[in-house]
Design a protein around this motif. Structure first.
Motif, short mmCIF file in Angstrom:
data_model
loop_
_atom_site.label_atom_id
_atom_site.label_comp_id
_atom_site.label_asym_id
_atom_site.label_seq_id
_atom_site.Cartn_x
_atom_site.Cartn_y
_atom_site.Cartn_z
N ALA A 1 0.83 -1.21 0.00
CA ALA A 1 0.00 0.00 0.00
C ALA A 1 0.87 1.26 0.00
O ALA A 1 0.58 2.22 -0.73
CB ALA A 1 -0.93 0.00 1.20
N ARG A 2 1.92 1.26 0.78
CA ARG A 2 2.85 2.40 0.79
C ARG A 2 3.48 2.59 -0.57
O ARG A 2 3.58 3.72 -1.08
CB ARG A 2 3.95 2.17 1.83
N LYS A 3 3.92 1.50 -1.17
CA LYS A 3 4.56 1.57 -2.49
C LYS A 3 3.60 2.15 -3.53
O LYS A 3 3.96 3.06 -4.28
CB LYS A 3 5.01 0.17 -2.91
N LYS A 4 2.36 1.64 -3.55
CA LYS A 4 1.37 2.14 -4.51
C LYS A 4 1.04 3.60 -4.26
O LYS A 4 0.86 4.37 -5.20
CB LYS A 4 0.11 1.28 -4.45
N SER A 5 0.96 3.99 -2.99
CA SER A 5 0.67 5.38 -2.65
C SER A 5 1.78 6.31 -3.12
O SER A 5 1.52 7.37 -3.70
CB SER A 5 0.48 5.54 -1.15
N LYS A 6 3.04 5.90 -2.89
CA LYS A 6 4.17 6.71 -3.33
C LYS A 6 4.19 6.84 -4.85
O LYS A 6 4.44 7.92 -5.39
CB LYS A 6 5.48 6.10 -2.83
N GLU A 7 3.91 5.74 -5.55
CA GLU A 7 3.89 5.77 -7.01
C GLU A 7 2.78 6.71 -7.51
O GLU A 7 2.98 7.47 -8.44
CB GLU A 7 3.68 4.37 -7.58
N PHE A 8 1.62 6.65 -6.86
CA PHE A 8 0.52 7.51 -7.26
C PHE A 8 0.86 8.97 -7.02
O PHE A 8 0.60 9.83 -7.87
CB PHE A 8 -0.75 7.14 -6.49
N ILE A 9 1.43 9.28 -5.87
CA ILE A 9 1.78 10.67 -5.54
C ILE A 9 2.76 11.23 -6.56
O ILE A 9 2.66 12.39 -6.97
CB ILE A 9 2.34 10.77 -4.10
#
Length: 65
Positions: free
Chosen positions: A50-58
């Motif tokens: 979830a952190r990885k996906k959030s960082k990629e989205f940001i």
């Protein structure tokens, strides 16, 4: 609040609903069997993912450079 009062309040609230989407959701809750924890666990995402996906989205946001 006891169970009888809760039921009464829910019935009164449901009788006031006019939105078909909400009524369909209530109907789907009624027809659900039981909560399948194993099935839900299999669909879950780890905190790290979830952190990885959030960082990629940001990083894709136009204001974030």
């Amino acid at each position: 609040m006891n169970i009888a009062t809760q039921k009464d309040n829910l019935i009164k609230w449901i009788q006031t609903i006019e939105d078909a989407t909400i009524l369909k959701k209530i109907e789907s809750i009624k027809s659900e069997e039981t909560f399948d924890f194993e099935k839900e666990w299999a669909r879950s995402v780890s905190l790290e993912e979830a952190r990885k996906k959030s960082k990629e989205f940001i990083k894709t946001l136009p204001w974030k450079k």
